[in-house]
Design a protein around this motif. Structure first.
Motif, short mmCIF file in Angstrom:
data_model
loop_
_atom_site.label_atom_id
_atom_site.label_comp_id
_atom_site.label_asym_id
_atom_site.label_seq_id
_atom_site.Cartn_x
_atom_site.Cartn_y
_atom_site.Cartn_z
N ALA A 64 1.13 4.98 -3.70
CA ALA A 64 1.82 3.80 -3.16
C ALA A 64 1.40 3.54 -1.72
CB ALA A 64 3.33 4.00 -3.26
N GLN A 65 1.26 4.61 -0.93
CA GLN A 65 0.89 4.48 0.48
C GLN A 65 -0.51 3.89 0.65
OE1 GLN A 65 2.39 5.44 3.66
NE2 GLN A 65 4.22 5.16 2.42
N LEU A 66 -1.41 4.17 -0.28
CA LEU A 66 -2.82 3.81 -0.12
C LEU A 66 -3.21 2.53 -0.87
CD1 LEU A 66 -4.29 7.41 -0.53
CD2 LEU A 66 -4.09 6.12 1.60
N MET A 67 -2.26 1.85 -1.46
CA MET A 67 -2.58 0.68 -2.30
C MET A 67 -3.38 -0.39 -1.54
SD MET A 67 0.74 0.14 -4.81
CE MET A 67 -0.01 -1.14 -5.82
N GLU A 68 -3.03 -0.64 -0.29
CA GLU A 68 -3.71 -1.68 0.48
C GLU A 68 -4.91 -1.15 1.25
OE1 GLU A 68 -1.00 -3.81 2.94
OE2 GLU A 68 0.26 -4.49 1.27
N THR A 69 -4.83 0.07 1.75
CA THR A 69 -5.87 0.57 2.63
C THR A 69 -7.02 1.28 1.91
OG1 THR A 69 -4.64 2.64 2.96
CG2 THR A 69 -4.26 0.85 4.54
N ASP A 70 -6.74 1.87 0.75
CA ASP A 70 -7.78 2.62 0.03
C ASP A 70 -7.54 2.50 -1.48
OD1 ASP A 70 -9.68 4.38 -0.91
OD2 ASP A 70 -9.18 6.00 0.50
#
Length: 222
Positions: free
Chosen positions: A110-116
Motif C-alpha cells: 500500500a505504501q509503495l503504490m504510487e512511488t514504486d
C-alpha cells in the motif's frame, strides 16, 4: 486532516489489531512479544508512556528476529514523520514480510503504490495470496487501472474484488468489495465475466481462508 491527526489515526488503527490477540497459527510471536502485546492491550493506549514502554519491550525481540515484533514496530514507526523512523519502519516491515507476516507485506504494498508500482505489486500479490484481505482489494484496483508495469486486466480485477468480498470479516469492507465488483461487472463483456469466474474458482482453491494470526492482516478486521 493535519499530518499530526493523520499520524495519530494511523497509529490508533494499527494498534487495534492487538485487541483480539488471535495467535493461533504461524508465525507465532515469542513469549516476550506475546506478553508485551497482552499488557499493552489492557493499558490506556493513548498515553505516550505506554506506547514508549511497548516499543521498548518489542525492540529486543525484533532485534532477535521475531517477525511479529517487527510487524508491530514497523507499523508504529511508519506513522512517525521522521525520515529515519520511516526508513527503519520499511526495513522492519520488509524483514517481517520475509518472515511470513502477510500484514507487513500488505502495508509495504500500500505504501509503495504510487512511488514504486513494481515493488508494490510484488508485496500486494504476496499479501493477498497469503490472506491479507485489504491487499486483495488493492490488487483488484491495480488490475482495474493498470500502471506503468502492470497491464490492465478486468477479469483479474473482478476476480480479486469478488474474492475479497468473500474473505472480509468486516461488513463495511465486504460491502466495499462487493461495490467494486459490481462496478466492474457492469462494464465488461460476458467473455470477461466468464474468465473472472474461472479465476475466482482458482483463487478459492489455491487460497482458502486463513486461520487468524497476529501479523496476518495489514488493517484491523472486525
Amino acid at each position: 486532516m493535519s499530518k499530526v491527526n493523520l499520524k495519530k489515526k494511523l497509529t490508533a488503527l494499527f494498534l487495534l489489531i492487538i485487541t483480539a490477540l488471535p495467535a493461533t497459527s504461524a508465525p507465532l510471536p515469542t513469549e516476550a512479544t506475546q506478553m508485551a502485546l497482552e499488557e499493552f492491550s489492557l493499558s490506556n493506549r493513548e498515553h505516550k508512556e505506554k506506547i514508549d514502554s511497548f516499543i521498548k519491550a518489542l525492540m529486543p525481540e525484533a532485534e532477535a528476529g521475531d517477525p511479529v515484533a517487527k510487524f508491530f514496530l514497523g507499523g508504529i514507526f511508519l506513522s512517525n514523520d521522521s525520515d529515519s523512523y520511516k526508513n527503519q519502519a520499511h526495513k522492519l516491515l520488509h524483514e517481517s514480510a520475509e518472515g511470513g507476516c502477510a500484514g507487513a507485506a500488505g502495508i509495504l504494498g500500500a505504501q509503495l503504490m504510487e512511488t514504486d508500482p513494481p515493488a508494490s505489486y510484488k508485496w500486494l500479490s504476496q499479501a493477498a495470496e497469503a490472506g491479507d484481505t485489504i491487499s486483495m482489494l488493492f490488487l483488484s484496483t491495480v488490475y482495474l487501472n493498470g500502471n506503468s508495469s502492470i497491464q490492465r486486466n478486468e477479469a483479474k480485477a473482478l476476480a480479486w474484488a469478488e474474492f475479497a468480498a468473500i474473505q472480509f470479516n468486516s461488513d463495511f469492507m465486504k460491502f466495499t468489495a462487493q461495490q467494486q465488483a459490481s462496478r466492474i461487472n457492469t462494464s465488461i463483456p460476458e467473455s470477461t465475466k466468464l474468465e473472472a469466474e474461472a479465476l475466482l474458482a482458482e483463487l478459492q482453491v489455491k487460497h482458502p481462508k486463513q486461520e487468524p494470526y497476529l501479523c496476518g492482516q495489514s488493517t484491523p478486521q472486525s
